[in-house]
Scaffold this motif. Structure first.
Motif, mmCIF file in Angstrom:
data_model
loop_
_atom_site.group_PDB
_atom_site.id
_atom_site.type_symbol
_atom_site.label_atom_id
_atom_site.label_comp_id
_atom_site.label_asym_id
_atom_site.label_seq_id
_atom_site.Cartn_x
_atom_site.Cartn_y
_atom_site.Cartn_z
ATOM 1 N N LYS A 198 0.625 -8.573 2.591
ATOM 2 C CA LYS A 198 1.854 -8.656 3.370
ATOM 3 C C LYS A 198 1.961 -7.553 4.423
ATOM 4 C CE LYS A 198 4.502 -11.212 -0.037
ATOM 5 N NZ LYS A 198 4.813 -12.318 0.883
ATOM 6 N N GLY A 199 0.886 -6.790 4.608
ATOM 7 C CA GLY A 199 0.899 -5.750 5.627
ATOM 8 C C GLY A 199 1.779 -4.567 5.289
ATOM 9 N N GLY A 200 1.992 -4.322 4.000
ATOM 10 C CA GLY A 200 2.835 -3.216 3.565
ATOM 11 C C GLY A 200 2.046 -1.941 3.339
ATOM 12 N N THR A 201 2.707 -0.976 2.725
ATOM 13 C CA THR A 201 2.134 0.347 2.506
ATOM 14 C C THR A 201 2.130 0.671 1.021
ATOM 15 O OG1 THR A 201 3.036 1.074 4.627
ATOM 16 C CG2 THR A 201 2.298 2.794 3.115
ATOM 17 N N VAL A 202 1.006 1.191 0.540
ATOM 18 C CA VAL A 202 0.878 1.641 -0.846
ATOM 19 C C VAL A 202 0.979 3.165 -0.847
ATOM 20 C CG1 VAL A 202 -0.590 1.707 -2.884
ATOM 21 C CG2 VAL A 202 -0.586 -0.329 -1.426
ATOM 22 N N VAL A 203 2.012 3.694 -1.506
ATOM 23 C CA VAL A 203 2.217 5.139 -1.591
ATOM 24 C C VAL A 203 1.781 5.590 -2.980
ATOM 25 C CG1 VAL A 203 3.873 7.028 -1.427
ATOM 26 C CG2 VAL A 203 4.125 5.018 0.054
ATOM 27 N N ILE A 204 0.746 6.413 -3.018
ATOM 28 C CA ILE A 204 0.083 6.778 -4.273
ATOM 29 C C ILE A 204 0.590 8.131 -4.761
ATOM 30 C CG2 ILE A 204 -2.161 7.247 -5.346
ATOM 31 C CD1 ILE A 204 -3.390 5.519 -3.058
#
Length: 516
Positions: free
Chosen positions: A225-231
């Motif tokens: 979905k073109g989102g961001t994964v914040v680890i």
């Protein structure tokens, strides 16, 4: 694995490759102060692929990863998918002996380890096993210092008919079993997650669950979905508050014990958590009372899912179904997801009627092909042509499923079947109860006696008799605990689930001593 090209799917890497090409300049991953666009993630994965190839790692070999949550672990995982290297994650919250067992059982050729946090594992000596670290370490080569300076075009070398992933179960009932996760199974389940959840636009997901477990698998739908994964390295409550506020996190995936810790933290109201648009609860059943409390605090942003390593998502309780005017519905694990055939069957493989208890069984493209090197257990799990999940449930007139417990946790007392989940729900609705667990213990008259363990909320009080009366009124005399033990905390597995094996062991061990 057999490969039927007419009924196969493309490899897992195709989902990520499409995202990298579609959203090149969007922010893809964040790890502390390090930020990567989708294009940069593709370049980093290319560099890892080049490193592994230069060290003789080839398609079809097995690679295991042991790491805290960090962006480099994601790059290793993705490199395996593009290369066609069979991937196995080692859970960071279990011990070295289980790690050794899985490395041997999975026939891993390579171990990549976060040596700063797991120095003992970096020194494992096994025939044929090569070890690389994600940090400088005296015992093995450091990947980061050996990465090539320039990326090459990233190409998918994996084949959809190969085995890309062995996913080991928690092992609470014995040695962990390796679930065969085919490309077909993984792609189906990632697409199901992407389709069924109420994702906000360009979601920003907080990856606090271990990358080895729910974390990495849920990054796929976010990238689709073109989102961001914040680890973040691990879950802690203050860290959760800080990252949600600073990074404007919109989606969080939590197990119930995480949510309870958030609700009970004295500094909850000091942080701006208004960016949260979806909190999905999974991993184990949640207390309806605590869920109502969370909804009143955060609003109508909660969803729940029932899933299993062997078949991914089974059912989903949507945000709209979390209606405080219908408290009974909050105890449901939702409607079966599309793309799988989900039935509630009796012992003769017949579908049970509305309100009757049976076992949830599944079949379809999102279901595993079986267990790695365990043909007898595979045959048992697929008796009658269905995957037996071990979850006992009933369904209502609208098709919503309600878990009553695991088959292995069912208590047989005085000839009656008793399901712990119903008793735990009754206990958890008492205003003084923070958490409960119900097990069966040996009893000379009843066979098993219903026994409850209860953690009280800070500053609250309740008597055993008071709780017994509550269960008797709610569930009936047979379900009423014969004993209630008040404890400071309940034992948890490495997967943050209540460890009922640990609760049962002292009682059954004592019976064995008496018999002996």
């Amino acid at each position: 694995m057999s490969h039927d090209p007419l009924h196969s799917v493309g490899p897992i890497a195709g989902l990520f490759d499409t995202a990298i090409r579609r959203y090149p300049e969007r922010e893809c991953m964040v790890d502390g102060d390090r930020r990567y666009t989708y294009r940069q993630v593709g370049e980093e994965v290319s560099r890892y692929v080049q490193f592994f190839k230069s060290r003789g790692v080839t398609r079809g070999q097995g690679l295991s990863l042991l790491s805290q949550n960090r962006v480099e672990a994601m790059f290793v995982t993705l490199a395996c998918q593009f290369m066609g290297v069979r991937y196995t994650a080692l859970h960071p919250l279990v011990g070295i002996e289980e790690h050794r067992f899985i490395l041997d059982d999975a026939e891993s050729d390579v171990l990549v380890v976060d040596a700063d946090h797991y120095p003992e594992q970096a020194r494992i000596v096994e025939p044929g096993l090569r070890i690389f670290s994600l940090d400088p370490h005296a015992a093995c080569e450091d990947i980061l210092s050996g990465l090539p300076a320039s990326p090459q075009p990233l190409a998918i070398e994996a084949d959809g008919g190969e085995l890309p992933w062995i996913y080991y179960t928690g092992g609470t009932t014995g040695r962990p079993k390796g679930v065969l996760m085919s490309h077909r199974m993984a792609v189906t389940n990632m697409m199901t997650i992407a389709a069924v959840r109420e994702w906000p636009d360009q979601p920003r997901l907080l990856m606090a669950s271990p990358i080895s477990h729910m974390g990495a698998f849920n990054s796929g739908p976010v990238m689709m979905k073109g989102g961001t994964v914040v680890i973040v390295p691990r879950f802690d409550v203050l860290g959760f508050f800080d990252v949600v506020e600073r990074e404007r996190i919109s989606v969080a995936l939590l197990v119930p014990t995480m949510l309870y810790a958030i609700l009970d933290h004295p500094r909850l109201d000091e942080f701006d958590l208004s960016s949260l648009k979806l909190i999905t609860i999974g991993g184990s059943p949640i207390s309806p009372q605590r869920l109502e409390e969370a909804m009143r605090r955060f609003g109508p942003i909660f969803s729940q899912f029932l899933g299993q390593s062997e078949c991914g998502t089974i059912s989903y309780l949507a945000v709209a179904d979390h209606d405080l005017s219908k408290p009974q519905r909050l105890q449901s694990c939702g409607l079966p997801v599309a793309g799988k055939d989900i039935r509630v069957l009796d012992a003769d493989m017949n579908e049970v009627g509305v309100g009757e208890v049976g076992e949830i069984c599944a079949r379809g493209p999102g279901v595993t092909d079986g267990y790695w090197k365990r043909p007898e257990e595979t045959a048992k799990a697929f008796a009658g042509g269905w995957l037996h999940t071990g979850d006992l449930a009933r369904r209502d007139e609208e098709g919503f499923l309600y878990i009553v417990g695991r088959a292995k946790d069912m208590i047989i007392t005085g000839g009656f079947n008793v399901y712990p989940k119903e008793i735990e729900d009754a206990l958890d609705r008492h205003p003084a109860v923070a958490l409960s667990a119900v097990i069966g213990v040996p009893h000379p008259k009843w066979g098993e006696a219903v026994t409850a363990f209860v953690v009280l909320r800070p500053g609250q009080a309740a008597s055993a008799e008071e709780l017994m009366v509550r269960v008797r009124k709610t569930c009936g005399a047979v379900q009423t605990p014969k004993a209630v033990h008040f404890v400071e905390e309940l034992p948890l597995t490495g997967y943050k689930k209540v460890d009922k094996v640990a609760l049962r062991t002292p009682f059954w061990a004592e019976q064995d001593r008496q018999v002996g």
